[in-house]
Scaffold this motif. Structure first.
Motif, mmCIF file in Angstrom:
data_model
loop_
_atom_site.group_PDB
_atom_site.id
_atom_site.type_symbol
_atom_site.label_atom_id
_atom_site.label_comp_id
_atom_site.label_asym_id
_atom_site.label_seq_id
_atom_site.Cartn_x
_atom_site.Cartn_y
_atom_site.Cartn_z
ATOM 1 N N LEU A 188 4.534 7.280 4.437
ATOM 2 C CA LEU A 188 3.425 7.212 3.481
ATOM 3 C C LEU A 188 3.867 6.734 2.105
ATOM 4 C CD1 LEU A 188 1.244 10.328 4.323
ATOM 5 C CD2 LEU A 188 0.607 7.927 4.519
ATOM 6 N N ASP A 189 5.058 7.144 1.661
ATOM 7 C CA ASP A 189 5.491 6.713 0.334
ATOM 8 C C ASP A 189 5.732 5.208 0.298
ATOM 9 O OD1 ASP A 189 7.731 7.035 1.971
ATOM 10 O OD2 ASP A 189 9.025 7.696 0.338
ATOM 11 N N GLU A 190 6.247 4.636 1.376
ATOM 12 C CA GLU A 190 6.436 3.186 1.436
ATOM 13 C C GLU A 190 5.094 2.466 1.494
ATOM 14 O OE1 GLU A 190 9.182 1.675 4.330
ATOM 15 O OE2 GLU A 190 10.603 3.297 3.943
ATOM 16 N N ALA B 236 3.778 -0.102 -1.328
ATOM 17 C CA ALA B 236 3.383 -1.474 -0.984
ATOM 18 C C ALA B 236 1.980 -1.781 -1.492
ATOM 19 C CB ALA B 236 3.456 -1.678 0.525
ATOM 20 N N LEU B 237 1.119 -0.778 -1.509
ATOM 21 C CA LEU B 237 -0.258 -0.999 -1.945
ATOM 22 C C LEU B 237 -0.387 -1.084 -3.461
ATOM 23 C CD1 LEU B 237 -2.210 1.291 0.513
ATOM 24 C CD2 LEU B 237 -2.144 -1.207 0.478
ATOM 25 N N ASP B 238 0.457 -0.347 -4.185
ATOM 26 C CA ASP B 238 0.320 -0.389 -5.648
ATOM 27 C C ASP B 238 1.308 -1.345 -6.301
ATOM 28 O OD1 ASP B 238 2.770 0.914 -5.888
ATOM 29 O OD2 ASP B 238 1.923 2.831 -6.486
ATOM 30 N N GLY B 239 2.109 -2.017 -5.468
ATOM 31 C CA GLY B 239 3.010 -3.019 -5.994
ATOM 32 C C GLY B 239 4.333 -2.497 -6.511
ATOM 33 N N THR B 240 4.618 -1.206 -6.365
ATOM 34 C CA THR B 240 5.871 -0.654 -6.861
ATOM 35 C C THR B 240 6.931 -0.571 -5.785
ATOM 36 O OG1 THR B 240 5.214 1.635 -6.404
ATOM 37 C CG2 THR B 240 4.690 0.735 -8.593
#
Length: 87
Positions: A71-73, A77-81
């Motif tokens: 989930l953290d990955e 990936a979704l917020d660009g960080t």
């Protein structure tokens, strides 16, 4: 309760989520992922196509578990960080 309209950024994030899940699914059929996650096939299709840009946390968690996506990955990936997902 009335939900406020989604912003363009929220809609874009929903489309990115759908694309990431489709990519992580690889050659598995949507039906296989649906059964493995407990998420209905119709809901999975709507998320993958971007028609449900803000699925519930539990739905995303179930799909991530079935697709072996941390989930953290996924969030990164979704917020660009984050970096590219290793699916």
């Amino acid at each position: 309760m009335v939900r406020p309209p989604l912003t363009p950024a929220e809609r874009d994030r929903g489309r990115r989520l759908g694309a990431l899940l489709r990519s992580a699914r690889g050659d598995r059929s949507p039906a296989e992922v649906s059964v493995a996650s407990g998420v209905s096939l119709e809901v999975l299709r709507k998320i993958e196509s971007g028609r449900v840009p803000t699925p519930t946390f539990f739905t995303v968690a179930a799909l991530a578990r079935a697709l072996d996506l941390p989930l953290d990955e996924l969030a990164g990936a979704l917020d660009g960080t984050g970096t590219a997902l290793s699916a």
